[in-house]
Design an enzyme around this catalytic site. Sequence first.
Site, PDB file in Angstrom:
ATOM      1  N   LYS A  22       0.851  -1.206   0.000  1.00 27.33           N
ATOM      2  CA  LYS A  22       0.000   0.000   0.000  1.00 27.33           C
ATOM      3  C   LYS A  22       0.881   1.248   0.000  1.00 27.33           C
ATOM      4  CE  LYS A  22      -1.773   1.415   4.057  1.00 27.33           C
ATOM      5  NZ  LYS A  22      -1.336   2.781   4.418  1.00 27.33           N
ATOM      6  N   ASN A  23       1.929   1.231   0.843  1.00 25.02           N
ATOM      7  CA  ASN A  23       2.731   2.443   1.026  1.00 25.02           C
ATOM      8  C   ASN A  23       3.766   2.673  -0.063  1.00 25.02           C
ATOM      9  OD1 ASN A  23       1.160   2.958   3.191  1.00 25.02           O
ATOM     10  ND2 ASN A  23       2.676   2.342   4.722  1.00 25.02           N
ATOM     11  N   ARG A  93      -4.664  11.019   4.452  1.00 24.88           N
ATOM     12  CA  ARG A  93      -3.600  12.004   4.547  1.00 24.88           C
ATOM     13  C   ARG A  93      -2.546  11.814   3.462  1.00 24.88           C
ATOM     14  NH1 ARG A  93      -1.089  13.479   8.163  1.00 24.88           N
ATOM     15  NH2 ARG A  93       1.001  13.294   7.320  1.00 24.88           N
ATOM     16  N   CYS A 117      -4.415  12.568  12.686  1.00 25.61           N
ATOM     17  CA  CYS A 117      -5.194  11.330  12.598  1.00 25.61           C
ATOM     18  C   CYS A 117      -5.041  10.632  13.944  1.00 25.61           C
ATOM     19  CB  CYS A 117      -4.681  10.467  11.449  1.00 25.61           C
ATOM     20  SG  CYS A 117      -3.117   9.722  11.800  1.00 25.61           S
ATOM     21  N   ARG A 122       0.976  14.412  12.950  1.00 20.25           N
ATOM     22  CA  ARG A 122       1.503  14.129  11.612  1.00 20.25           C
ATOM     23  C   ARG A 122       1.571  15.392  10.749  1.00 20.25           C
ATOM     24  NH1 ARG A 122      -0.905   8.585   9.490  1.00 20.25           N
ATOM     25  NH2 ARG A 122       0.966   8.660   8.205  1.00 20.25           N
ATOM     26  N   ASP A 306       4.791   0.320  11.966  1.00 19.11           N
ATOM     27  CA  ASP A 306       3.539  -0.251  11.439  1.00 19.11           C
ATOM     28  C   ASP A 306       3.320  -1.689  11.880  1.00 19.11           C
ATOM     29  OD1 ASP A 306       3.548   1.478   8.224  1.00 19.11           O
ATOM     30  OD2 ASP A 306       3.134   2.123  10.266  1.00 19.11           O
ATOM     31  N   ARG A 398      -8.819  -0.584   4.712  1.00 16.25           N
ATOM     32  CA  ARG A 398      -7.958   0.445   4.115  1.00 16.25           C
ATOM     33  C   ARG A 398      -6.626  -0.140   3.681  1.00 16.25           C
ATOM     34  NH1 ARG A 398      -7.525   6.089   7.078  1.00 16.25           N
ATOM     35  NH2 ARG A 398      -6.179   6.240   5.256  1.00 16.25           N
TER      36      ARG A 398
HETATM   37  C1  EPZ Z   1       4.523   6.674   6.133  1.00 17.03           C
HETATM   38  O1  EPZ Z   1       3.800   7.737   6.715  1.00 17.03           O
HETATM   39  C2  EPZ Z   1       3.538   5.520   6.074  1.00 17.03           C
HETATM   40  N1  EPZ Z   1       2.402   5.889   5.234  1.00 17.03           N
HETATM   41  C3  EPZ Z   1       3.054   5.174   7.483  1.00 17.03           C
HETATM   42  O2  EPZ Z   1       2.200   4.037   7.377  1.00 17.03           O
HETATM   43  C4  EPZ Z   1       4.270   4.803   8.333  1.00 17.03           C
HETATM   44  O3  EPZ Z   1       3.853   4.539   9.643  1.00 17.03           O
HETATM   45  C5  EPZ Z   1       5.285   5.956   8.317  1.00 17.03           C
HETATM   46  O4  EPZ Z   1       5.640   6.287   6.954  1.00 17.03           O
HETATM   47  C6  EPZ Z   1       6.567   5.614   9.077  1.00 17.03           C
HETATM   48  O5  EPZ Z   1       7.166   4.490   8.513  1.00 17.03           O
HETATM   49  C7  EPZ Z   1       2.559   5.918   3.889  1.00 17.03           C
HETATM   50  O6  EPZ Z   1       3.638   5.662   3.363  1.00 17.03           O
HETATM   51  C8  EPZ Z   1       1.345   6.293   3.082  1.00 17.03           C
HETATM   52  P1  EPZ Z   1       6.773   9.940   8.189  1.00 17.03           P
HETATM   53  P2  EPZ Z   1       4.450   9.228   6.722  1.00 17.03           P
HETATM   54  O7  EPZ Z   1       6.692  11.201   7.404  1.00 17.03           O
HETATM   55  O8  EPZ Z   1       5.193   9.466   5.469  1.00 17.03           O
HETATM   56  C9  EPZ Z   1       6.846  13.200  11.564  1.00 17.03           C
HETATM   57  C10 EPZ Z   1       0.244   2.771   7.715  1.00 17.03           C
HETATM   58  O9  EPZ Z   1      -0.263   2.254   8.723  1.00 17.03           O
HETATM   59  N2  EPZ Z   1       6.788  14.165  10.450  1.00 17.03           N
HETATM   60  O10 EPZ Z   1       7.967   9.060   8.037  1.00 17.03           O
HETATM   61  O11 EPZ Z   1       3.393  10.182   7.116  1.00 17.03           O
HETATM   62  C11 EPZ Z   1       5.538  12.432  11.702  1.00 17.03           C
HETATM   63  O12 EPZ Z   1       4.622  13.175  12.456  1.00 17.03           O
HETATM   64  C12 EPZ Z   1       0.825   4.178   7.778  1.00 17.03           C
HETATM   65  O13 EPZ Z   1       0.341   2.195   6.594  1.00 17.03           O
HETATM   66  C13 EPZ Z   1       6.982  15.508  10.728  1.00 17.03           C
HETATM   67  O14 EPZ Z   1       7.193  15.897  11.872  1.00 17.03           O
HETATM   68  O15 EPZ Z   1       5.482   9.066   7.925  1.00 17.03           O
HETATM   69  C14 EPZ Z   1       5.958  11.170  12.381  1.00 17.03           C
HETATM   70  O16 EPZ Z   1       6.037  11.402  13.779  1.00 17.03           O
HETATM   71  C15 EPZ Z   1       0.647   4.796   9.161  1.00 17.03           C
HETATM   72  N3  EPZ Z   1       6.913  16.403   9.702  1.00 17.03           N
HETATM   73  C16 EPZ Z   1       7.364  10.929  11.829  1.00 17.03           C
HETATM   74  O17 EPZ Z   1       7.799  12.174  11.284  1.00 17.03           O
HETATM   75  C17 EPZ Z   1       6.688  16.004   8.402  1.00 17.03           C
HETATM   76  O18 EPZ Z   1       6.664  16.866   7.499  1.00 17.03           O
HETATM   77  C18 EPZ Z   1       7.415   9.880  10.732  1.00 17.03           C
HETATM   78  O19 EPZ Z   1       6.535  10.318   9.720  1.00 17.03           O
HETATM   79  C19 EPZ Z   1       6.507  14.628   8.151  1.00 17.03           C
HETATM   80  C20 EPZ Z   1       6.560  13.725   9.183  1.00 17.03           C
END
Ligand code: EPZ
Length: 419
Positions: A22-23, A93, A117, A122, A306, A398
């Site tokens: 998915k990701n 998102r 969420c 996030r 995850d 989802r």
């Molecule tokens: C991706 O989300 C995945 N989703 C998430 O999977 C996964 O948990 C996550 O990466 C971490 O591996 C998709 O790929 C669609 P991040 P993403 O940006 O890109 C903070 C699932 O269950 N952050 O690596 O949103 C954020 O708040 C989902 O399939 C900022 O602060 O994750 C988090 O604490 C859930 N500012 C951390 O970084 C930003 O601009 C990691 O987020 C972006 C992120």
Amino acid sequence: MDRLRIAGGRALRGAVTIAGAKNASLPALAAALLSEAPLTLRNLPAVADIGSMIGVIRALGAHVEQSDPHVAHIDAGTLLSQDAPYDTVRRMRASVLVLGPLLARFGRARVSLPGGCAIGARPVDLHIKALASLGAEIGIEGGLIVANAAGGLKGARIVLGSPSVGATETAMMAATRARGESEIINAAREPEVADLAECLIAMGARIEGAGTHRILIQGDTAFRAASHAIIPDRIEAGTYAIAAAITGGQLELTHARLEQMASVAEVLEATGVRIWPGDRGLIVEGGGGLRGVDITTEPYPGFPTDLQAQFMALMTQAEGAAMIRETVFENRFMHVPELQRLGANIALQGTSALVRGGGRLKGAEVMATDLRASVSLVLAALVAEGETVINRVYHLDRGYEQLDVKLRRCGAEVERLRG
Ligand code: EPZ
């Protein structure tokens, strides 16, 4: 809303086909917006989030044909809009991933802030900073990210404050259409980032280093018609590995790739689970007792956030205790109160959860809250005594293709109650 009714106590045996990730699919669908030429994506998972993202790019004017739910033929040659409104983005998102491609191709974009969420605030500040590094004028106006780059984007050195998966993907996609070379430092190393790079390279981009902390992108891409097969879903594979472990059964995870799950395999083997490569993927065997193992979730290649909820369900069955520390998201313990309803002995201490195993879980009615928390309840229900009913299973739909069907095929007593 549909519910799942599960009667616990059956050891799972058989083969599970692991679907496309998915990701990796979500950013690849967004990447299609970069190109005037058609893109075919294969091995897409048939899950709700993919349908949502296809809806988002269709609303922007892309033509998407799906002769099969696992294949999408996308033609974004004549996009009409560069606006992704709140109503679209709030549902999922990951829609924010269209921001980079729209800005890079058209010099403007307005995309709603995704909002938080269940698992955390996030923010998308790292996405915004990355695009600003490429020369965009970008700010927030009335809940919208408003971005302009009238003269186009210019290649730059982009240093990410933390290895965000989404921000790395936004930066990489936008940089393919910037003038000149870009370098992303402190890039996320997840396999899904590397798979997006493979998709972009098939489309004509020149990218080196994806999957490492430093990615080099040559801009001014001449996009061409392309086709790309999405990698298997390592999180789905890890979920079914834990299903085999928690029920004391044996599953063959067809298409699963051990090299993408090294940290997960290492932890599962430390608990006493046996994992070895089979002809078609990975074989995972439980049974014979489980030991408590402490984990800390980390960006790849560390233990994936995850799979934290799923591993917690497993640790309720281990001899001894396990400390589970969540370092990626600030509120990813929504599954704890529901697991406690099933009789799990879990004590929360800030960003850590102490799981005392050995107790017998008993079936109850529980509520799904987010995608991965929901599936941890399914795993616990598979081993709980008696019957468990899980409400709001749309969360599961989802990200998991035919979860109940796949489990039933391996001997689980699970029924989907339409309602
Ligand atoms: C991706 O989300 C995945 N989703 C998430 O999977 C996964 O948990 C996550 O990466 C971490 O591996 C998709 O790929 C669609 P991040 P993403 O940006 O890109 C903070 C699932 O269950 N952050 O690596 O949103 C954020 O708040 C989902 O399939 C900022 O602060 O994750 C988090 O604490 C859930 N500012 C951390 O970084 C930003 O601009 C990691 O987020 C972006 C992120």
